[in-house]
Design a protein around this motif. Structure first.
Motif, PDB file in Angstrom:
ATOM      1  N   SER A   9      33.982   6.913  48.067  1.00 50.39           N
ATOM      2  CA  SER A   9      32.850   6.091  47.618  1.00 50.39           C
ATOM      3  C   SER A   9      32.562   6.328  46.144  1.00 50.39           C
ATOM      4  O   SER A   9      32.313   5.377  45.382  1.00 50.39           O
ATOM      5  CB  SER A   9      31.609   6.416  48.450  1.00 50.39           C
ATOM      6  OG  SER A   9      31.841   6.206  49.823  1.00 50.39           O
ATOM      7  N   PHE A  10      32.592   7.590  45.740  1.00 52.88           N
ATOM      8  CA  PHE A  10      32.322   7.948  44.346  1.00 52.88           C
ATOM      9  C   PHE A  10      33.334   7.282  43.416  1.00 52.88           C
ATOM     10  O   PHE A  10      32.958   6.647  42.421  1.00 52.88           O
ATOM     11  CB  PHE A  10      32.373   9.465  44.190  1.00 52.88           C
ATOM     12  CG  PHE A  10      32.081   9.958  42.799  1.00 52.88           C
ATOM     13  CD1 PHE A  10      30.778  10.196  42.391  1.00 52.88           C
ATOM     14  CD2 PHE A  10      33.120  10.176  41.891  1.00 52.88           C
ATOM     15  CE1 PHE A  10      30.502  10.648  41.109  1.00 52.88           C
ATOM     16  CE2 PHE A  10      32.865  10.624  40.607  1.00 52.88           C
ATOM     17  CZ  PHE A  10      31.551  10.863  40.214  1.00 52.88           C
ATOM     18  N   ILE A  11      34.607   7.414  43.742  1.00 53.15           N
ATOM     19  CA  ILE A  11      35.662   6.832  42.906  1.00 53.15           C
ATOM     20  C   ILE A  11      35.557   5.313  42.865  1.00 53.15           C
ATOM     21  O   ILE A  11      35.689   4.687  41.803  1.00 53.15           O
ATOM     22  CB  ILE A  11      37.053   7.261  43.433  1.00 53.15           C
ATOM     23  CG1 ILE A  11      37.233   8.774  43.252  1.00 53.15           C
ATOM     24  CG2 ILE A  11      38.162   6.501  42.702  1.00 53.15           C
ATOM     25  CD1 ILE A  11      38.474   9.328  43.922  1.00 53.15           C
ATOM     26  N   ALA A  12      35.278   4.696  44.022  1.00 49.69           N
ATOM     27  CA  ALA A  12      35.174   3.236  44.092  1.00 49.69           C
ATOM     28  C   ALA A  12      34.007   2.723  43.252  1.00 49.69           C
ATOM     29  O   ALA A  12      34.137   1.737  42.508  1.00 49.69           O
ATOM     30  CB  ALA A  12      35.020   2.798  45.545  1.00 49.69           C
ATOM     31  N   LEU A  13      32.855   3.380  43.358  1.00 46.86           N
ATOM     32  CA  LEU A  13      31.669   2.941  42.616  1.00 46.86           C
ATOM     33  C   LEU A  13      31.847   3.132  41.109  1.00 46.86           C
ATOM     34  O   LEU A  13      31.443   2.282  40.318  1.00 46.86           O
ATOM     35  CB  LEU A  13      30.441   3.713  43.104  1.00 46.86           C
ATOM     36  CG  LEU A  13      29.934   3.339  44.498  1.00 46.86           C
ATOM     37  CD1 LEU A  13      28.914   4.351  44.993  1.00 46.86           C
ATOM     38  CD2 LEU A  13      29.328   1.940  44.483  1.00 46.86           C
ATOM     39  N   VAL A  14      32.443   4.258  40.724  1.00 45.63           N
ATOM     40  CA  VAL A  14      32.680   4.503  39.296  1.00 45.63           C
ATOM     41  C   VAL A  14      33.693   3.496  38.754  1.00 45.63           C
ATOM     42  O   VAL A  14      33.508   2.940  37.666  1.00 45.63           O
ATOM     43  CB  VAL A  14      33.178   5.946  39.065  1.00 45.63           C
ATOM     44  CG1 VAL A  14      33.649   6.128  37.624  1.00 45.63           C
ATOM     45  CG2 VAL A  14      32.070   6.939  39.378  1.00 45.63           C
ATOM     46  N   ALA A  15      34.763   3.257  39.508  1.00 42.38           N
ATOM     47  CA  ALA A  15      35.783   2.294  39.076  1.00 42.38           C
ATOM     48  C   ALA A  15      35.178   0.902  38.928  1.00 42.38           C
ATOM     49  O   ALA A  15      35.453   0.190  37.952  1.00 42.38           O
ATOM     50  CB  ALA A  15      36.927   2.267  40.082  1.00 42.38           C
ATOM     51  N   TYR A  16      34.340   0.506  39.883  1.00 41.11           N
ATOM     52  CA  TYR A  16      33.686  -0.802  39.807  1.00 41.11           C
ATOM     53  C   TYR A  16      32.804  -0.893  38.565  1.00 41.11           C
ATOM     54  O   TYR A  16      32.794  -1.918  37.865  1.00 41.11           O
ATOM     55  CB  TYR A  16      32.845  -1.031  41.058  1.00 41.11           C
ATOM     56  CG  TYR A  16      32.032  -2.318  41.009  1.00 41.11           C
ATOM     57  CD1 TYR A  16      32.630  -3.541  41.292  1.00 41.11           C
ATOM     58  CD2 TYR A  16      30.675  -2.292  40.686  1.00 41.11           C
ATOM     59  CE1 TYR A  16      31.896  -4.717  41.241  1.00 41.11           C
ATOM     60  CE2 TYR A  16      29.939  -3.468  40.632  1.00 41.11           C
ATOM     61  CZ  TYR A  16      30.553  -4.669  40.908  1.00 41.11           C
ATOM     62  OH  TYR A  16      29.825  -5.827  40.846  1.00 41.11           O
ATOM     63  N   GLY A  17      32.075   0.197  38.283  1.00 37.35           N
ATOM     64  CA  GLY A  17      31.203   0.204  37.118  1.00 37.35           C
ATOM     65  C   GLY A  17      31.972   0.078  35.817  1.00 37.35           C
ATOM     66  O   GLY A  17      31.537  -0.608  34.887  1.00 37.35           O
TER      67      GLY A  17
END
Length: 338
Positions: free
Chosen positions: A234-242
């Motif tokens: 979740s952390f990686i996905a949210l940061v990547a999206y940002g």
């Protein structure tokens, strides 16, 4: 004249008073010098709550709440365990490497130097002590690595504030500033610690206490593993999206809340904690950074009045008053006849 308030703040700090105490004095001095009444002060603090510094303060509070949830669900401990086991600490240099990697990762995720290293220390100290790493060397490694973690972490207050001030994206900030600086700092620290080891080897050693953890006795449950994996994804996905969508500073707020909700949900499914307990843990963690939040708010209020005071120098006999500029998200001053 308004800069006298900044001088008052600095004097309080050099007298070993807290940042907040110094800022309170600075705000009072600035209010007197710029002639702010109670109504204007209320407007200044109201605008400060929605300012850039106010946002950074809120992000730090939410980050602390998330960190408490990570500790409660053993996400932080699981990450440290995985890192240490993967490295396989059986020599001084591997012990030093385990400290550096663990501190960078945990401090970068939690957004706090003291809190991150406090999670790491009980787990890594018994292992590195067994291979001969000295307390002085461990202290140096934890300090430098933790600072690097704060700069590298995509959602830490340091990173977000720097991105906001410079206008750089996370990728550019890492590529042109943080990574080169961190590499120089870490390499220099590595060689410095090797000299420390040579100087203090056999002369100082850890005295292990009951709060230390023997990694051989650590048992990571299935629920803790799943929670940690879900958190990382979740952390990686949210940061990547940002990064891909070029989100602004305020994006970090919702990321903290989403990650907190995910960890809480995993914790409830794994019977680690209930909903009310998860909320209490988050609130308790956020409350630990209330002082920091107030520091940012008072900084914003003081700087606003300093700007007003400096601009008022051109008003001569006119009166300076506070006007919130809602359209541009800032505060300005204006001149008006007495």
């Amino acid at each position: 004249m308004a800069l006298i308030s900044l001088l008052a703040y600095l004097i309080m700090v050099f007298m070993n008073k807290s940042n907040l105490a110094g800022l309170i004095v600075g705000v009072i001095v600035a209010a007197i010098l710029t002639g702010q009444n109670i109504q204007n002060l209320a407007a200044i603090f109201n605008a400060a709550l929605g300012s850039f510094l106010g946002t950074i303060g809120l992000i730090i509070m939410f980050g602390s709440g998330l960190g408490y949830l990570m500790n409660k669900t053993k996400v932080s401990h699981t990450l440290v365990y995985w890192i240490v086991k993967k490295i396989g600490v059986n020599s001084e240099k591997k012990g030093m490497l385990a400290i550096m990697v663990s501190s960078i990762v945990i401090c970068g995720l939690l957004g706090t130097l003291a809190g991150g290293n406090a999670v790491i220390a009980p787990v890594v100290i018994p292992m590195v002590a067994a291979v001969g790493v000295t307390p002085t060397a461990v202290a140096a490694l934890l300090r430098v690595s933790g600072e690097v973690g704060l700069m590298v972490g995509p959602l830490t207050g340091v990173t977000i504030a720097t991105m906001g001030v410079t206008g750089l994206s996370y990728g550019k900030l890492m590529l042109w500033a943080v990574i080169p600086f961190s590499l120089v700092w870490l390499v220099a620290t590595w060689f410095a610690v090797l000299r420390i080891q040579k100087k203090y080897r056999g002369k100082e050693a850890y005295e292990l206490t009951e709060d230390m953890v023997d990694i051989k006795t650590i048992d990571i449950s299935k629920g803790e593993k799943i929670t940690t994996i879900v958190f990382l994804i979740s952390f990686i996905a949210l940061v990547a999206y940002g990064i891909i969508t070029k989100q602004g500073t305020e994006y970090a707020i919702i990321v903290m809340l989403i990650l907190s909700a995910i960890i809480s949900l995993c914790g409830m499914i794994s019977n680690i904690m209930k909903l009310d307990e998860a909320i209490s843990v988050f609130v308790d963690g956020a409350a630990q950074m209330t002082n920091m939040f107030l520091v940012f708010i008072f900084f914003e209020a003081m700087f606003t009045m300093i700007n007003l005071g400096n601009s008022a120098a051109g008003c001569h006999t006119n009166y300076r008053f506070f006007v919130p500029d809602r359209q541009h998200g800032r505060t300005v001053g204006d001149c008006k006849n007495k």
